[in-house]
Design a protein around this motif. Structure first.
Motif, PDB file in Angstrom:
ATOM      1  N   ALA A   1      24.370  -2.814 -12.900  1.00 22.24           N
ATOM      2  CA  ALA A   1      22.954  -3.614 -13.039  1.00 22.24           C
ATOM      3  C   ALA A   1      21.634  -2.674 -14.099  1.00 22.24           C
ATOM      4  CB  ALA A   1      22.451  -3.568 -11.300  1.00 22.24           C
ATOM      5  N   LEU A   2      22.046  -2.442 -14.393  1.00 20.03           N
ATOM      6  CA  LEU A   2      20.478  -1.662 -15.063  1.00 20.03           C
ATOM      7  C   LEU A   2      20.562  -2.052 -15.907  1.00 20.03           C
ATOM      8  CD1 LEU A   2      18.086   0.684 -14.939  1.00 20.03           C
ATOM      9  CD2 LEU A   2      20.348   2.081 -15.094  1.00 20.03           C
ATOM     10  N   PHE A   3      21.921  -1.718 -16.998  1.00 18.60           N
ATOM     11  CA  PHE A   3      21.609  -2.458 -18.054  1.00 18.60           C
ATOM     12  C   PHE A   3      21.453  -3.620 -18.213  1.00 18.60           C
ATOM     13  CE2 PHE A   3      24.540  -2.976 -22.140  1.00 18.60           C
ATOM     14  CZ  PHE A   3      23.220  -2.185 -23.256  1.00 18.60           C
ATOM     15  N   ALA A   4      22.454  -4.162 -16.779  1.00 21.14           N
ATOM     16  CA  ALA A   4      21.975  -6.213 -17.332  1.00 21.14           C
ATOM     17  C   ALA A   4      20.418  -6.378 -17.314  1.00 21.14           C
ATOM     18  CB  ALA A   4      22.802  -6.724 -16.077  1.00 21.14           C
ATOM     19  N   SER A   5      19.278  -5.807 -16.275  1.00 18.03           N
ATOM     20  CA  SER A   5      18.177  -5.721 -17.165  1.00 18.03           C
ATOM     21  C   SER A   5      17.329  -5.775 -17.719  1.00 18.03           C
ATOM     22  CB  SER A   5      18.068  -4.911 -15.445  1.00 18.03           C
ATOM     23  OG  SER A   5      18.078  -4.974 -14.277  1.00 18.03           O
ATOM     24  N   ILE A   6      18.057  -4.422 -18.516  1.00 13.07           N
ATOM     25  CA  ILE A   6      16.779  -4.215 -19.780  1.00 13.07           C
ATOM     26  C   ILE A   6      17.754  -5.349 -21.076  1.00 13.07           C
ATOM     27  CG2 ILE A   6      17.481  -2.379 -21.445  1.00 13.07           C
ATOM     28  CD1 ILE A   6      17.799  -0.659 -19.562  1.00 13.07           C
ATOM     29  N   LEU A   7      19.410  -6.118 -21.001  1.00 15.29           N
ATOM     30  CA  LEU A   7      19.739  -6.630 -21.882  1.00 15.29           C
ATOM     31  C   LEU A   7      18.920  -8.441 -21.671  1.00 15.29           C
ATOM     32  CD1 LEU A   7      23.248  -6.242 -22.043  1.00 15.29           C
ATOM     33  CD2 LEU A   7      21.611  -5.570 -23.582  1.00 15.29           C
ATOM     34  N   HIS A   8      18.282  -8.286 -20.203  1.00 13.83           N
ATOM     35  CA  HIS A   8      17.877  -9.437 -19.812  1.00 13.83           C
ATOM     36  C   HIS A   8      15.766  -9.705 -20.566  1.00 13.83           C
ATOM     37  CE1 HIS A   8      16.683 -12.609 -17.776  1.00 13.83           C
ATOM     38  NE2 HIS A   8      15.608 -12.077 -17.284  1.00 13.83           N
ATOM     39  N   ILE A   9      15.240  -8.622 -20.089  1.00 13.86           N
ATOM     40  CA  ILE A   9      13.650  -8.791 -20.242  1.00 13.86           C
ATOM     41  C   ILE A   9      13.463  -7.778 -21.558  1.00 13.86           C
ATOM     42  CG2 ILE A   9      11.976  -6.390 -19.656  1.00 13.86           C
ATOM     43  CD1 ILE A   9      13.400  -5.434 -17.261  1.00 13.86           C
ATOM     44  N   TRP A  10      14.553  -7.833 -22.541  1.00  9.31           N
ATOM     45  CA  TRP A  10      14.728  -7.297 -24.253  1.00  9.31           C
ATOM     46  C   TRP A  10      15.074  -9.056 -24.547  1.00  9.31           C
ATOM     47  CZ3 TRP A  10      15.931  -2.113 -24.854  1.00  9.31           C
ATOM     48  CH2 TRP A  10      15.051  -1.206 -24.341  1.00  9.31           C
ATOM     49  N   ASN A  11      15.753  -9.830 -24.041  1.00  8.84           N
ATOM     50  CA  ASN A  11      16.604 -10.720 -24.005  1.00  8.84           C
ATOM     51  C   ASN A  11      17.481 -10.708 -25.920  1.00  8.84           C
ATOM     52  OD1 ASN A  11      16.811 -13.634 -24.422  1.00  8.84           O
ATOM     53  ND2 ASN A  11      15.300 -13.504 -26.318  1.00  8.84           N
ATOM     54  N   LEU A  12      18.084  -9.974 -25.040  1.00  7.69           N
ATOM     55  CA  LEU A  12      19.134  -9.198 -26.187  1.00  7.69           C
ATOM     56  C   LEU A  12      21.022  -9.399 -25.641  1.00  7.69           C
ATOM     57  CD1 LEU A  12      18.603  -4.759 -26.180  1.00  7.69           C
ATOM     58  CD2 LEU A  12      18.152  -7.104 -27.984  1.00  7.69           C
ATOM     59  N   SER A  13      20.912 -10.572 -24.725  1.00  8.27           N
ATOM     60  CA  SER A  13      22.095 -11.479 -24.835  1.00  8.27           C
ATOM     61  C   SER A  13      21.354 -12.161 -24.222  1.00  8.27           C
ATOM     62  CB  SER A  13      23.082  -9.960 -23.838  1.00  8.27           C
ATOM     63  OG  SER A  13      24.183 -10.895 -23.423  1.00  8.27           O
ATOM     64  N   TRP A  14      23.243 -13.366 -24.270  1.00  4.91           N
ATOM     65  CA  TRP A  14      22.474 -14.812 -23.649  1.00  4.91           C
ATOM     66  C   TRP A  14      23.808 -14.564 -22.534  1.00  4.91           C
ATOM     67  CZ3 TRP A  14      27.687 -16.554 -22.679  1.00  4.91           C
ATOM     68  CH2 TRP A  14      28.386 -15.783 -24.506  1.00  4.91           C
ATOM     69  N   SER A  15      24.617 -13.679 -21.920  1.00  2.00           N
ATOM     70  CA  SER A  15      25.021 -13.465 -20.833  1.00  2.00           C
ATOM     71  C   SER A  15      25.132 -11.985 -20.817  1.00  2.00           C
ATOM     72  CB  SER A  15      26.243 -13.616 -21.232  1.00  2.00           C
ATOM     73  OG  SER A  15      27.138 -14.014 -20.047  1.00  2.00           O
ATOM     74  N   PRO A  16      24.127 -11.322 -19.263  1.00  2.00           N
ATOM     75  CA  PRO A  16      23.413 -10.010 -20.058  1.00  2.00           C
ATOM     76  C   PRO A  16      24.430  -9.443 -18.913  1.00  2.00           C
ATOM     77  CG  PRO A  16      21.645 -11.092 -18.580  1.00  2.00           C
ATOM     78  CD  PRO A  16      22.857 -12.522 -19.509  1.00  2.00           C
ATOM     79  N   ILE A  17      24.779 -10.190 -17.439  1.00  2.00           N
ATOM     80  CA  ILE A  17      25.846  -9.623 -16.299  1.00  2.00           C
ATOM     81  C   ILE A  17      27.331  -9.722 -17.101  1.00  2.00           C
ATOM     82  CG2 ILE A  17      26.234  -9.617 -13.738  1.00  2.00           C
ATOM     83  CD1 ILE A  17      24.073 -11.269 -13.628  1.00  2.00           C
ATOM     84  N   PRO A  18      27.541 -10.104 -18.056  1.00  2.00           N
ATOM     85  CA  PRO A  18      28.935  -9.371 -18.172  1.00  2.00           C
ATOM     86  C   PRO A  18      29.197  -8.836 -19.481  1.00  2.00           C
ATOM     87  CG  PRO A  18      29.055 -12.109 -16.920  1.00  2.00           C
ATOM     88  CD  PRO A  18      27.468 -11.156 -17.806  1.00  2.00           C
TER      89      PRO A  18
END
Length: 218
Positions: free
Chosen positions: A117-134
């Protein structure tokens, strides 16, 4: 052409998708890592480090920031696991496997869920992945699995199994078709490894010669 540019050039095509050399060789080393881990061979750790360096390059070229970050941390985790197994072999002459305690299982599950949950939020906020949760799930799951592997806990195979089930569609969707195919091979190898470690754990626990030091985590 430098080595890094060459690594991301296509080696061949699979299902109409290019397979870069970094993805090809990185996954070959990843498969070898599982084979060596199944045999409880300490060389599984340096092989994993080399494979992760190659897969970092492949992930960056595919736009999977979470998976690329995962490879960086995996290298650090592999160094830690390497030292743990070396210590275990120095003390008992081999790596002794065991099932986790109830407390350890709860901690592994909490770490997996909260970390994702925490790392998915980071990926989403910084736009580092097009599929942050998986992407985050694979990243955190790999770390949890490697921690359990370093402790020689049988449950690490279950965590890898869960990572593989998510990794297959994510890799294929990201254009890393070869990685997706390798994940399928991982599924079979993980099941074999789980059965082998479970059997060894039972043998150790039931052995009349097993001492307390033989049953503790390395």
């Amino acid at each position: 052409m430098d080595i890094f540019s060459w690594l991301n050039t296509p080696a061949f095509e699979l299902l109409g998708r290019p397979v870069p050399y970094s993805d090809l060789f990185g996954n070959v080393f990843a498969l070898l890592t599982v084979v060596l881990a199944l045999r409880r061979n300490i060389l599984s750790w340096p092989v994993q480090i080399l494979g992760s360096i190659l897969l970092f390059s492949a992930s960056m070229s595919a736009g999977l920031g979470g998976n690329a970050s995962r490879q960086v941390v995996i290298v650090a985790a592999a160094i830690w696991g390497w030292t743990q197994w070396r210590k275990s072999k120095a003390e008992s002459g081999s790596v002794t496997v065991r099932w986790a305690s109830r407390k350890e299982r709860v901690l592994l599950i909490v770490a997996l869920l909260a970390g994702t949950a925490l790392f998915a939020s980071i990926l989403h906020i910084w736009n580092l992945s097009w599929s942050p949760i998986p992407d985050a799930y694979i990243f955190i799951g790999s770390l949890v699995a490697m921690y359990a592997q370093g402790r020689a806990i049988v449950e690490f195979w279950f965590v890898w199994l869960a990572v593989d089930l998510v990794g297959i569609p994510l890799a294929v969707s990201g254009g890393l078709v070869f990685s997706g195919a390798v994940y399928l091979i991982f599924l079979v190898m993980v099941i074999i490894g789980l059965r082998d470690w479970a059997r060894r754990s039972r043998q150790t626990a039931s052995s009349p010669y097993a001492s307390a030091s033989d049953l503790r985590a390395p």
